[in-house]
Motif scaffolding. Structure first.
Motif, PDB file in Angstrom:
ATOM      1  N   GLU A 161      35.446 -28.897 -29.496  1.00  0.00           N
ATOM      2  CA  GLU A 161      34.312 -29.240 -28.641  1.00  0.00           C
ATOM      3  C   GLU A 161      33.117 -29.783 -29.422  1.00  0.00           C
ATOM      4  N   LYS A 173      27.948 -30.214 -27.183  1.00  0.00           N
ATOM      5  CA  LYS A 173      29.394 -30.258 -27.369  1.00  0.00           C
ATOM      6  C   LYS A 173      30.128 -30.913 -26.203  1.00  0.00           C
ATOM      7  N   ASN A 232      32.905 -30.839 -23.297  1.00  0.00           N
ATOM      8  CA  ASN A 232      33.236 -29.765 -22.362  1.00  0.00           C
ATOM      9  C   ASN A 232      34.751 -29.632 -22.172  1.00  0.00           C
ATOM     10  N   PHE A 233      35.370 -28.802 -23.010  1.00  0.00           N
ATOM     11  CA  PHE A 233      36.781 -28.444 -22.829  1.00  0.00           C
ATOM     12  C   PHE A 233      36.906 -27.026 -22.282  1.00  0.00           C
ATOM     13  N   ARG A 268      42.882 -24.565 -22.758  1.00  0.00           N
ATOM     14  CA  ARG A 268      41.984 -23.479 -23.161  1.00  0.00           C
ATOM     15  C   ARG A 268      42.698 -22.147 -23.000  1.00  0.00           C
TER      16      ARG A 268
END
Length: 200
Positions: free
Chosen positions: A168, A175, A177-178, A200
């Motif tokens: 990220e 960062k 956005n995962f 994730r």
């Protein structure tokens, strides 16, 4: 051995090298991708130099979590494999979540370790820098957070080659956005195709 991608400070928004954020370098006639679910312009995440090629990654962030931006084929993200003609900054759409808040230069550092997670931990220990300064890695084997989701090429139907894992980012304010996860990029060099997904 793992080739880590590490944070190397700020970078020009239209720099030619591997970076996260900024404006993508593209060939003539490029049309900024739109999400197939919300029809909004996607956010540019990163470009990666692969010899004479340039891998560019986009993901929808107009309604985070509502569009299937984590899936390689659902239309919420897009990856491109450009050639040497990708030299001009793209025209950025005036609407939508299109750009990251920060442009980060990337330095590739080889680390002798059996796998990516160990290499990242060893690099952090050796340098005294935070683990978040590791922005991912090039090549090798993907360190899946869930199960193997290697995509098949839409043209030849063969499994695509893993290119890069993308974290990220080093700063939680700016960062990618995962959802606390990790991105994975693939390519089929003969078909000039690329794909992206995250877990994730």
């Amino acid at each position: 051995m793992a080739d880590l991608m590490t944070y190397a400070g700020p970078a020009p928004a239209d720099g030619p090298g591997t970076r996260t954020g900024g404006v993508p370098l593209v060939p003539a006639g490029f049309a900024w991708p739109e999400c197939t679910e919300c029809d909004g312009a996607m956010q540019f995440l990163a470009q990666v130099r692969l010899g004479g090629d340039l891998l560019s990654i986009f993901m929808c962030q107009n309604d985070p979590g509502l569009c299937d931006e984590w899936d390689a084929t659902a239309g919420g993200n897009r990856a491109y494999l450009f050639g040497a003609d990708a030299t001009e900054p793209a025209a950025v759409p005036g609407e939508g979540e299109t750009l990251l808040e920060e442009v980060s230069a990337v330095e590739v550092v080889p680390v002798d370790a059996p796998a990516y997670p160990q290499a990242a931990a060893e690099w952090s220990r050796r340098t005294g820098r935070p683990r978040s300064d590791v922005l991912g890695h090039l090549g090798g084997e993907p360190a899946w957070l869930q199960f193997d989701e290697t995509p098949a090429c839409a043209s030849c139907e063969r499994p695509m080659d893993f290119v890069m894992a993308l974290e990220e980012g080093h700063d939680w304010h700016t960062k990618i956005n995962f959802g606390g996860g990790r991105g994975y990029a693939f390519r089929c060099a003969p078909c000039r195709a690329a794909a992206f997904l995250w877990q994730r």
